[in-house]
Structure formats: structure tokens, C-alpha cells
Design a protein around this motif. Structure first.
Motif, PDB file in Angstrom:
ATOM      1  N   UNK A 386       0.839  -1.203   0.000  1.00 10.40           N
ATOM      2  CA  UNK A 386       0.000   0.000   0.000  1.00 10.40           C
ATOM      3  C   UNK A 386       0.870   1.248   0.000  1.00 10.40           C
ATOM      4  N   UNK A 387       1.937   1.227   0.808  1.00 15.48           N
ATOM      5  CA  UNK A 387       2.851   2.372   0.843  1.00 15.48           C
ATOM      6  C   UNK A 387       3.415   2.681  -0.538  1.00 15.48           C
ATOM      7  N   UNK A 388       3.885   1.643  -1.217  1.00 13.64           N
ATOM      8  CA  UNK A 388       4.477   1.847  -2.541  1.00 13.64           C
ATOM      9  C   UNK A 388       3.440   2.341  -3.549  1.00 13.64           C
ATOM     10  N   UNK A 389       2.245   1.746  -3.515  1.00 17.01           N
ATOM     11  CA  UNK A 389       1.211   2.125  -4.478  1.00 17.01           C
ATOM     12  C   UNK A 389       0.732   3.558  -4.251  1.00 17.01           C
ATOM     13  N   UNK A 390       0.529   3.950  -2.993  1.00 17.10           N
ATOM     14  CA  UNK A 390       0.051   5.303  -2.717  1.00 17.10           C
ATOM     15  C   UNK A 390       1.128   6.347  -3.025  1.00 17.10           C
ATOM     16  N   UNK A 391       2.378   6.030  -2.729  1.00 18.49           N
ATOM     17  CA  UNK A 391       3.450   6.964  -3.070  1.00 18.49           C
ATOM     18  C   UNK A 391       3.538   7.159  -4.589  1.00 18.49           C
ATOM     19  N   UNK A 392       3.340   6.072  -5.329  1.00 18.53           N
ATOM     20  CA  UNK A 392       3.334   6.175  -6.787  1.00 18.53           C
ATOM     21  C   UNK A 392       2.117   6.972  -7.267  1.00 18.53           C
ATOM     22  N   UNK A 393       0.959   6.770  -6.638  1.00 19.98           N
ATOM     23  CA  UNK A 393      -0.243   7.526  -7.002  1.00 19.98           C
ATOM     24  C   UNK A 393      -0.049   9.018  -6.717  1.00 19.98           C
ATOM     25  N   UNK A 394       0.644   9.346  -5.628  1.00 21.89           N
ATOM     26  CA  UNK A 394       0.935  10.747  -5.331  1.00 21.89           C
ATOM     27  C   UNK A 394       1.792  11.368  -6.432  1.00 21.89           C
ATOM     28  N   UNK A 395       2.726  10.598  -6.947  1.00 19.41           N
ATOM     29  CA  UNK A 395       3.580  11.097  -8.032  1.00 19.41           C
ATOM     30  C   UNK A 395       2.745  11.343  -9.293  1.00 19.41           C
ATOM     31  N   UNK A 396       1.764  10.479  -9.556  1.00 20.44           N
ATOM     32  CA  UNK A 396       0.877  10.690 -10.703  1.00 20.44           C
ATOM     33  C   UNK A 396       0.053  11.951 -10.524  1.00 20.44           C
ATOM     34  N   UNK A 397      -0.434  12.161  -9.275  1.00 21.76           N
ATOM     35  CA  UNK A 397      -1.191  13.389  -9.008  1.00 21.76           C
ATOM     36  C   UNK A 397      -0.326  14.618  -9.249  1.00 21.76           C
ATOM     37  N   UNK A 398       0.916  14.542  -8.792  1.00 20.95           N
ATOM     38  CA  UNK A 398       1.829  15.673  -8.967  1.00 20.95           C
ATOM     39  C   UNK A 398       2.090  15.952 -10.439  1.00 20.95           C
ATOM     40  N   UNK A 399       2.082  14.903 -11.249  1.00 18.91           N
ATOM     41  CA  UNK A 399       2.335  15.085 -12.680  1.00 18.91           C
ATOM     42  C   UNK A 399       1.231  15.885 -13.353  1.00 18.91           C
ATOM     43  N   UNK A 400       0.040  15.885 -12.767  1.00 15.12           N
ATOM     44  CA  UNK A 400      -1.062  16.665 -13.321  1.00 15.12           C
ATOM     45  C   UNK A 400      -0.955  18.149 -12.973  1.00 15.12           C
ATOM     46  N   UNK A 401      -0.258  18.478 -11.873  1.00 12.77           N
ATOM     47  CA  UNK A 401      -0.290  19.865 -11.388  1.00 12.77           C
ATOM     48  C   UNK A 401       1.093  20.492 -11.243  1.00 12.77           C
ATOM     49  N   UNK A 402       2.157  19.762 -11.580  1.00 16.01           N
ATOM     50  CA  UNK A 402       3.511  20.291 -11.437  1.00 16.01           C
ATOM     51  C   UNK A 402       4.297  20.072 -12.728  1.00 16.01           C
ATOM     52  N   UNK A 403       5.175  21.001 -13.084  1.00 11.59           N
ATOM     53  CA  UNK A 403       5.892  20.891 -14.362  1.00 11.59           C
ATOM     54  C   UNK A 403       7.000  19.849 -14.372  1.00 11.59           C
ATOM     55  N   UNK A 404       7.652  19.598 -13.225  1.00 15.85           N
ATOM     56  CA  UNK A 404       8.789  18.683 -13.201  1.00 15.85           C
ATOM     57  C   UNK A 404       8.708  17.780 -11.983  1.00 15.85           C
ATOM     58  N   UNK A 405       8.074  16.649 -12.156  1.00 19.74           N
ATOM     59  CA  UNK A 405       7.883  15.715 -11.047  1.00 19.74           C
ATOM     60  C   UNK A 405       9.176  14.990 -10.702  1.00 19.74           C
ATOM     61  N   UNK A 406      10.077  14.844 -11.652  1.00 18.83           N
ATOM     62  CA  UNK A 406      11.298  14.075 -11.438  1.00 18.83           C
ATOM     63  C   UNK A 406      12.198  14.684 -10.370  1.00 18.83           C
ATOM     64  N   UNK A 407      11.997  15.940 -10.051  1.00 19.25           N
ATOM     65  CA  UNK A 407      12.828  16.579  -9.034  1.00 19.25           C
ATOM     66  C   UNK A 407      12.373  16.250  -7.620  1.00 19.25           C
ATOM     67  N   UNK A 408      11.180  15.660  -7.481  1.00 22.13           N
ATOM     68  CA  UNK A 408      10.654  15.337  -6.150  1.00 22.13           C
ATOM     69  C   UNK A 408      11.353  14.111  -5.594  1.00 22.13           C
ATOM     70  N   UNK A 409      11.744  14.176  -4.334  1.00 22.44           N
ATOM     71  CA  UNK A 409      12.375  13.052  -3.635  1.00 22.44           C
ATOM     72  C   UNK A 409      11.449  12.549  -2.544  1.00 22.44           C
ATOM     73  N   UNK A 410      11.893  11.527  -1.820  1.00 23.06           N
ATOM     74  CA  UNK A 410      11.089  10.992  -0.711  1.00 23.06           C
ATOM     75  C   UNK A 410      10.919  12.006   0.407  1.00 23.06           C
ATOM     76  N   UNK A 411      11.832  12.952   0.491  1.00 25.87           N
ATOM     77  CA  UNK A 411      11.674  14.002   1.501  1.00 25.87           C
ATOM     78  C   UNK A 411      10.582  14.990   1.105  1.00 25.87           C
ATOM     79  N   UNK A 412      10.236  15.017  -0.191  1.00 25.29           N
ATOM     80  CA  UNK A 412       9.186  15.922  -0.671  1.00 25.29           C
ATOM     81  C   UNK A 412       7.819  15.246  -0.734  1.00 25.29           C
ATOM     82  N   UNK A 413       7.803  13.961  -1.043  1.00 25.29           N
ATOM     83  CA  UNK A 413       6.531  13.276  -1.262  1.00 25.29           C
ATOM     84  C   UNK A 413       6.654  11.819  -0.826  1.00 25.29           C
ATOM     85  N   UNK A 414       5.858  11.451   0.164  1.00 23.60           N
ATOM     86  CA  UNK A 414       5.937  10.092   0.711  1.00 23.60           C
ATOM     87  C   UNK A 414       4.671   9.787   1.499  1.00 23.60           C
TER      88      UNK A 414
END
Length: 482
Positions: A386-414
Motif C-alpha cells: 500500500x505504501x508503494x502504491x500510494x506513493x506512486x499515485x501521489x507522483x501521478x497526481x503531482x504530474x497533473x499539477x507540477x511541471x517537473x515531477x522528477x525533481x521530487x524526492x522521498x523528503x518531498x513526497x511520501x
């Protein structure tokens, strides 16, 4: 002709198992409501009114104990005894209070996900975004009321799926989701539910490129399922998605494979215990009452006694003929069904414990110690997935509203649910050691204070703890009394 209602063979194979666990977790009314499905008739060939009456009494006297439901609640409670770690960028603040668009927070969504995994082995997470163009800034985005949402889908909702190998990666290229849509009636009060199918595809658009598309199918007045036209979602930068923002979440791994649910064995044992209970209660009803008997009497005496209303009990004289006798026959306790119930009860306790710790045990789920074995438990695997799936889903959400998701680390989104399923509790000796360590400057008084408040070590990095120590030293806080 294509059939959007087609169900995957694995779905068909497991659907009745999921329903069985659901019924048992709902409790006695749901189990008894299925009548012969879970409590067979002793004489199924006899369909007479009298036989049906006997079965109705047999069913009514049976007692169903909600062991599986209680175990489910205990396991979820153990997993969330400590609040999950949740880190998100400010652009996704709405997920903390409304993650799915229906008012459920991400915390509540993860609790539901764990329930699905324990009951069905799998569930799914799907991220979507309103059908609007990309926003140039946060103000424009808020004006559109456009927010990415994370939808939790039960195993029953995802009726079909398929994968394709692109390069050396296996990706989902088809997901069919069965949805129920409610419509208000013309009277303004009644509600009618209609079924529709949301089809997620990964389509080949040429030149080795693939794009994610969405199409919703609804039934026409003629009873034909018709698609409403394909839509191609884009991310914040206006680029199409090269994969479907959808993932299965499993009790073992997050693949498309389906296996038996963690609570299935406990469910079957719970139902076997229910059938033993029905036999035991039937035995108590028919054999538990004392039987009066008389000897040395003929039918003439019996008929005369009935005419004169002869009573049996205290404070009455019972006339019996010469050389006759009267007595009470009490059957010996029938312990076979009762012993079978006790054996299954103990087995259910042990089975519930094994969901938390590796190997057999005679402890309940909430009594199991938090030792190294818990790292390999069923509950631990569910939580990790669940942790892995939700963290990945958060990254997908960020891709809809942020220009560069690749710069996000675990300290930014977890998002991380703790695996410390059983709190150790406050230990006075450990508190004293933490205090002495803080006095010597090896740890912070802040950590000692938080341990005294919660009975658990604060979750922080070594650098954070060192920073706390330095801050306290700079304050020249002297607690030695010298």
C-alpha cells in the motif's frame, strides 16, 4: 462484436471467494441471509413444508460468531496504531482532506485499501483529473476547480485487464472498471442506479509511441453498450501519458496476479464453526430437555390420567398404580459438536495470529509481540505494498499539477504506514537512559520529551536529531544542577 462487459477469467474464478469473505465480515445477518449457501439442509431432497419448517428452526437456532470481522478490525487497528508518515508538496494539499473527491482523506483511503487486501487479496488505485486544459498557474487551477484525485477500487470493480510488453517493460494496456452512477428521479426524491463501464487503454499511436486514453460506455435504450468517445488526458506540460495511471495493489505484490485472500482460510474456518454451532444448538434443543417416563402402567391408566389432568412437579401428588414407578430421563451431554467448536475456535485464534507473525502461535493478532518475525508477516507485506502504491499515485497526481515531477524526492513526497504494529509502551528504564544521554549531549531533550509523551521514539533522521542537540547546546541549557 466487442463486449465491454466481458470478465477476465481470473475475475470469474475469484469473484465468489470475494463474496464469501464479504458475507462473513458483514456478520450473522448476511451469513444467515444466504441460507443453504453456508448452512446446508440435512435432507435437501425433501422439499415438503414440514422439512422447510425444520430447516428454518435449524437456521434460526444457529449462532454465527464474527471472528473474521473482529480479526479484520484488529489487523487494521494494529496497522494504524501509529499515524502514517505523509509528505506532499503544497500543490497537493487537498489530498490530505479529500483524496478521492468524495470527502475521504488519504488516511481513510489507505485504511480501506488494507481492508480490501485482507478480504480480497487485491484492490486498485486509479488517478484521474477533470477534462480541462493545463493551467498556467495555481490561481487558474483553483478557478477551474480542477484537482487530481486518487480513486480506490475494490477487486470486484475491475472486471477485465490486459498487459503488453513495450521494450523490456510489461505495462497495462487495458483496464475495464464497472461503475454505478446514481440519477435523481423526476420527482426529486427517488434515486435510480445505472451501470457504466470506464475503459482505460494504452493505445499505439504510431512510431513506437503509446498514449493513454479513456472511454466511458453506457447502455442505450435498445440495450446496447456504446462508448461516449475516447479522451486523451495530458499532464501539466500538455504531454500525453505513456502509461495508464492505474496500479493493482496486492497482498503479496502489486502485479496483475490474483491469489487467495489472507482472510479466506479464516473465513472458511469461521463458516465451519458456524455449522458446528447449528448442530450443537439443534442437539441442545432436542436432547437438552428432561424426559418424564412411567413404568407399570397401561393405556387405560394413561387415558384416565389425561382426563383428570394429572400434573407433574413440586407440591402435587402424582397417583401411580401399585408396583408402578415414575422417573426422569436426562440424556448425557453431547460434547462432540461442542468439542468441534472449541477446536475450530482455537484454530481461528492461531490463524489470526499468523496473519501478523511468521509461523504458528496461540496468540491473537493484537497480542503478538513486535519482533523480527513481523517483518515477514502477511500484514506487513500488505502495508508495504500500500505504501508503494500510494506513493506512486501521489507522483501521478503531482504530474497533473507540477511541471517537473522528477525533481521530487522521498523528503518531498511520501506516504508510509508504520510497520510497528504493536506499540512497545513506555519503559521507565529506557526513559532514564534517554535522559542521561541527553544530559551528556549525545541525544536531545526533545527526543526524551517526545518519548515520555508517546512511548515511542520520534521518527526523524540522524541529521535532524543532531540539529536538535546543537540547538540545545547553543542555548546552554544546564540541567545538571552544578
Amino acid at each position: 462484436m466487442s463486449d465491454v462487459t466481458f470478465k477476465h477469467p481470473e475475475y470469474v474464478k475469484n469473484q465468489h471467494l470475494w463474496s464469501r469473505v464479504d458475507d462473513v465480515c458483514k456478520g450473522q445477518d448476511a451469513v444467515k441471509g444466504k441460507t443453504t449457501t453456508y448452512l446446508p439442509r440435512n435432507n435437501p431432497q425433501d422439499r415438503s413444508v414440514e422439512a422447510q419448517g425444520f430447516y428454518d428452526s435449524y437456521l434460526q437456532r444457529a449462532v454465527f460468531y464474527g471472528v473474521t470481522s473482529v480479526t479484520l478490525g484488529s489487523l487494521v487497528g494494529a496497522a494504524f496504531a501509529t499515524d502514517p508518515t505523509f509528505k506532499i508538496p503544497t500543490a497537493l494539499d487537498h489530498l490530505e482532506r479529500n483524496a478521492n473527491g468524495a470527502g475521504l482523506s488519504l488516511y481513510q483511503l489507505s485504511q480501506s485499501a488494507l481492508r480490501h487486501l485482507l478480504k480480497h487479496y487485491r484492490c486498485a488505485l486509479y488517478v484521474d483529473f477533470p477534462d480541462v486544459g493545463p493551467s498556467r498557474n495555481r490561481a487558474e487551477e483553483k478557478a477551474k476547480q480542477a484537482y487530481p484525485m486518487i480513486h480506490l477500487l475494490s477487486a470486484k470493480a475491475v472486471i477485465n485487464w490486459d498487459t503488453v510488453t513495450i521494450g523490456n517493460q510489461v505495462k497495462l494496456n487495458l483496464v475495464v472498471i464497472e461503475e454505478s452512477v446514481s440519477e435523481r428521479g423526476q420527482d426529486g426524491f427517488s434515486v435510480e442506479s445505472k451501470t457504466q463501464y470506464r475503459v482505460l487503454r494504452l493505445e499505439d499511436v504510431g512510431h513506437g509511441e503509446f498514449a493513454y486514453t479513456i472511454e466511458v460506455y453506457a447502455k442505450t435504450d435498445k440495450g446496447v453498450w456504446v462508448g461516449g468517445g475516447r479522451k486523451i488526458p495530458t499532464d501539466y506540460n500538455g504531454d500525453t501519458w505513456t502509461y495508464i495511471p492505474f496500479t493493482f495493489v496486492g497482498a503479496v505484490d502489486n502485479s496483475v496476479q490474483v491469489d487467495n485472500a489472507p482472510l479466506l482460510e479464516l473465513t472458511d474456518l469461521n463458516l465451519a464453526h458456524y455449522r458446528d454451532s447449528a448442530d450443537f444448538q439443534e442437539s441442545v434443543y432436542y436432547m437438552g430437555q428432561p424426559q418424564y417416563y412411567a413404568t407399570g402402567m397401561d393405556w387405560n391408566w394413561f387415558d384416565e390420567a389425561r382426563k383428570r389432568n394429572v400434573y407433574v412437579g413440586s407440591k402435587v401428588i402424582l397417583p401411580i398404580p401399585l408396583s408402578g414407578s415414575f422417573g426422569i430421563a436426562q440424556v448425557e451431554p453431547n460434547t462432540l459438536a461442542r468439542e468441534a467448536m472449541k477446536d475450530k475456535w482455537q484454530q481461528m485464534k492461531e490463524m489470526g495470529a499468523r496473519l501478523v507473525e511468521k509461523g504458528t502461535a496461540n496468540k491473537t493478532a493484537t497480542e503478538a509481540d513486535n519482533d523480527s518475525a513481523v517483518q515477514h508477516s502477511v500484514l506487513s507485506l500488505c502495508v508495504v505494498n500500500i505504501n508503494e502504491a500510494l506513493t506512486m499515485a501521489l507522483r501521478w497526481c503531482a504530474k497533473y499539477v507540477m511541471p517537473n515531477v522528477d525533481t521530487l524526492t522521498k523528503d518531498d513526497m511520501l506516504y508510509e504506514i508504520s510497520q510497528e504494529f504493536n506499540k512497545q509502551g513506555y519503559l521507565a528504564d529506557l526513559s532514564r537512559q534517554l535522559f542521561e544521554s541527553a544530559v551528556q549531549g549525545h541525544s536531545s531533550f526533545k527526543s526524551w520529551w517526545e518519548y515520555n509523551q508517546s512511548g515511542m521514539f520520534p521518527k526523524q533522521t540522524y541529521e535532524d536529531e543532531q540539529a536538535n542537540v546543537d540547538i540545545e547546546k547553543e542555548g546552554r541549557l544546564d540541567l545538571t544542577g552544578e
